[in-house]
Design a protein around this motif. Structure first.
Motif, mmCIF file in Angstrom:
data_model
loop_
_atom_site.group_PDB
_atom_site.id
_atom_site.type_symbol
_atom_site.label_atom_id
_atom_site.label_comp_id
_atom_site.label_asym_id
_atom_site.label_seq_id
_atom_site.Cartn_x
_atom_site.Cartn_y
_atom_site.Cartn_z
ATOM 1 N N SER A 185 -6.849 -0.518 9.622
ATOM 2 C CA SER A 185 -5.604 -0.347 9.718
ATOM 3 C C SER A 185 -5.150 -0.927 11.159
ATOM 4 O O SER A 185 -5.807 -0.699 12.205
ATOM 5 N N GLN A 186 -3.827 -1.410 11.569
ATOM 6 C CA GLN A 186 -3.097 -1.313 12.516
ATOM 7 C C GLN A 186 -4.028 -2.267 13.516
ATOM 8 O O GLN A 186 -4.728 -2.274 14.611
ATOM 9 N N LYS B 169 0.695 4.278 0.121
ATOM 10 C CA LYS B 169 0.133 5.480 0.914
ATOM 11 C C LYS B 169 1.180 5.308 2.379
ATOM 12 O O LYS B 169 1.462 6.370 2.900
ATOM 13 N N SER C 2 0.877 -1.201 -0.091
ATOM 14 C CA SER C 2 0.007 -0.101 -0.077
ATOM 15 C C SER C 2 0.880 1.197 -0.089
ATOM 16 O O SER C 2 1.584 1.514 0.739
ATOM 17 N N ARG D 270 -15.510 -3.247 -3.822
ATOM 18 C CA ARG D 270 -15.116 -3.318 -2.440
ATOM 19 C C ARG D 270 -16.420 -3.359 -1.393
ATOM 20 O O ARG D 270 -17.320 -2.615 -1.629
ATOM 21 N N TYR E 16 3.498 5.926 7.348
ATOM 22 C CA TYR E 16 2.859 6.817 7.774
ATOM 23 C C TYR E 16 3.543 7.788 8.747
ATOM 24 O O TYR E 16 2.910 8.467 9.361
ATOM 25 N N VAL F 47 -9.308 4.664 11.988
ATOM 26 C CA VAL F 47 -8.738 3.918 10.764
ATOM 27 C C VAL F 47 -9.463 2.554 10.574
ATOM 28 O O VAL F 47 -9.007 1.570 10.249
ATOM 29 N N LEU G 116 -2.692 -5.182 8.378
ATOM 30 C CA LEU G 116 -1.790 -5.906 9.621
ATOM 31 C C LEU G 116 -1.026 -4.938 10.328
ATOM 32 O O LEU G 116 -0.366 -4.318 9.894
ATOM 33 N N TYR H 117 -3.632 9.932 16.609
ATOM 34 C CA TYR H 117 -4.186 8.757 16.874
ATOM 35 C C TYR H 117 -3.823 8.454 18.623
ATOM 36 O O TYR H 117 -4.209 7.317 18.913
ATOM 37 N N SER I 99 -7.253 1.505 -5.252
ATOM 38 C CA SER I 99 -8.555 1.489 -4.246
ATOM 39 C C SER I 99 -8.755 2.988 -4.191
ATOM 40 O O SER I 99 -8.116 4.018 -4.421
#
Ligand code: LLP
Length: 413
Positions: A202-203, A60, A58, A149, A371, A162, A240, A316, A102
């Protein structure tokens, strides 16, 4: 495996002392380990080796050209979410037939660029987007390979910002709408519905949501095939998680054990879109202590990196380990590591037990490969950091530090 570990009292990236890299390139500085990135990519590839699969990194998470190139060279595919990421991916050498696109709001220009590049698949997220892809494809005499999707309504247990796979989220099409939309896609000109796609968030640290998602997708693929669709791509997205604080990370074998039972028998190509898992542990942010500032009840370590360089703690509440590059002997003290930006939310770590520090000391903020630089900004008119890639005992600049000219270059007077 950690490619960032102390050797003879100095934190190293592989076999390169980090103080040496900071001396050569200044701070704040992102430093990546080629070995770590290749290792984590390889873990996923081997864990999935029992089925035909494509790891689509990914972009990003970290779109720096050197990172993209090394993954493209290893045979990785990639997942892009904008025309900019598509351009970066093509430039870095990802073959178009290993790129998926995506995102919930692709523009017609972005759709056109993806189709003209002949990418593997567009992951479409709504009925109006299906119609837009059909329009753009027919206007160019092309056939667009698409996956829908679908939103599986599964809580992945990660930070609310996320999480993306619960009913009502802006992502994907509602599960119960999927059969109708696949039929619509079959009827629209210029579309080839060939995939099913989802992304939970995510995470994610637990394997169970993935097992559930894989089982639901397998069921949907069965139903679609019974309806005559030739589904040959199953994309389970990314997400993941890596270790944060006390919680153990999700390992590649645990992930594979969760998803493979459901998808192995489908005879479709499995696509996964990890970002953080591949690059997160492969990067640190180096920063120098500017001042030690004691106020009643609190010690602030003011450093030269800030929320504009690494926004995850501020945005976050993310926890990144912080280590001195050359720890001094003595008693630890509880400190807040903060940047120069004019906001109280500008911290890299709070309540950290750190050994004695002096002005000029170097700190490393770990797990900053994903990120980190990709979300950096010029807030407070700060110049974005340089980036360095380490390989063994060698290191090279892969993105130079911004200059004042860079900062002002888009202004119109
Ligand atoms: N696929 C899709 C469709 C995505 O939206 C994302 C991430 C990924 C794959 C890769 O997710 P990963 O494997 O890296 O978790 N800025 C946040 C993370 C945002 C993730 C957005 N989408 C952070 O710093 O935690």
């Amino acid at each position: 495996m950690s490619s960032f570990a102390p050797r003879c009292g100095v934190l190293h990236a592989e076999r390169t002392p980090l103080d040496l890299v900071a001396a050569a390139h200044g701070t704040p500085l992102y430093v990546y380990s080629r070995g770590a990135i290749e290792h984590h990519y390889g873990e996923l590839v081997s864990a999935l080796s029992a089925v035909e699969h494509l790891v689509c990194y990914s972009v990003k998470a970290n779109p720096t050209g050197a990172v993209l190139r090394l993954l493209a060279e290893r045979g990785s595919g990639c997942d892009v979410v904008s025309g900019g990421e598509l351009a970066r991916a093509l430039r870095a050498g990802f073959p178009p037939d290993r790129i998926v696109f995506s995102g919930v709001g692709k523009t017609e220009d972005e759709i056109a660029a993806a189709l003209e590049a002949r990418i593997l698949c567009l992951n479409v997220e709504s009925e109006p987007e299906l119609r837009a892809v059909s329009r753009v494809a027919t206007a160019r005499g092309l056939v667009a390979p698409v996956a829908l999707r679908v939103n599986p309504d599964i809580a992945a247990g990660s930070h609310a910002y996320v999480e993306t796979g619960k009913a009502g989220d802006k992502f994907g099409v509602p599960w119960e709408d999927a059969p109708r939309l696949y039929r619509l896609a079959r009827g629209l000109p210029g579309l080839l519905p060939r995939g099913v796609d989802l992304h939970l968030g995510s995470q994610i640290l637990r394997a169970e949501p993935y097992a559930l998602a894989a089982a639901r997708v397998a069921e949907l693929v069965g139903a679609l095939r019974a309806d005559g669709f030739g589904i040959d791509l199953v994309d389970l997205g990314g997400g993941l998680g890596i270790s944060c604080g006390e919680e153990p990370p999700l390992t590649a074998p645990r992930y594979a054990a969760a998803v493979l039972p459901a998808v192995a028998g489908l005879g479709a190509r499995l696509i996964v879109e990890p970002g953080r898992f591949v690059v997160g542990r492969g990067g640190v942010l180096l920063t120098r202590v500017l001042y030690l500032k004691d106020v009643p009840g609190r010690r602030y370590v003011v450093v030269d990196a800030a929320m504009n360089d690494l926004i995850r703690p501020a945005l976050y509440g993310a926890w990144h380990p912080i280590l001195p590059v050359r720890p001094r002997p003595g008693r630890t003290a509880c400190c807040d590591v903060v940047g120069p930006v004019c906001e109280s939310g500008d911290f890299l770590g709070r309540d950290r037990e750190l050994p004695p520090l002096r002005e000029g000391d170097l700190l490393a903020v770990l797990d900053a490969g994903a990120y980190g630089s990709s979300m950096a900004s010029n807030y407070n008119s700060r110049l974005r950091p340089a980036e360095v890639l380490v390989e063994g005992d060698r290191h090279g600049l892969v993105r130079r530090r911004e200059t004042l000219d860079d900062l002002l270059r888009l202004e119109v007077e």
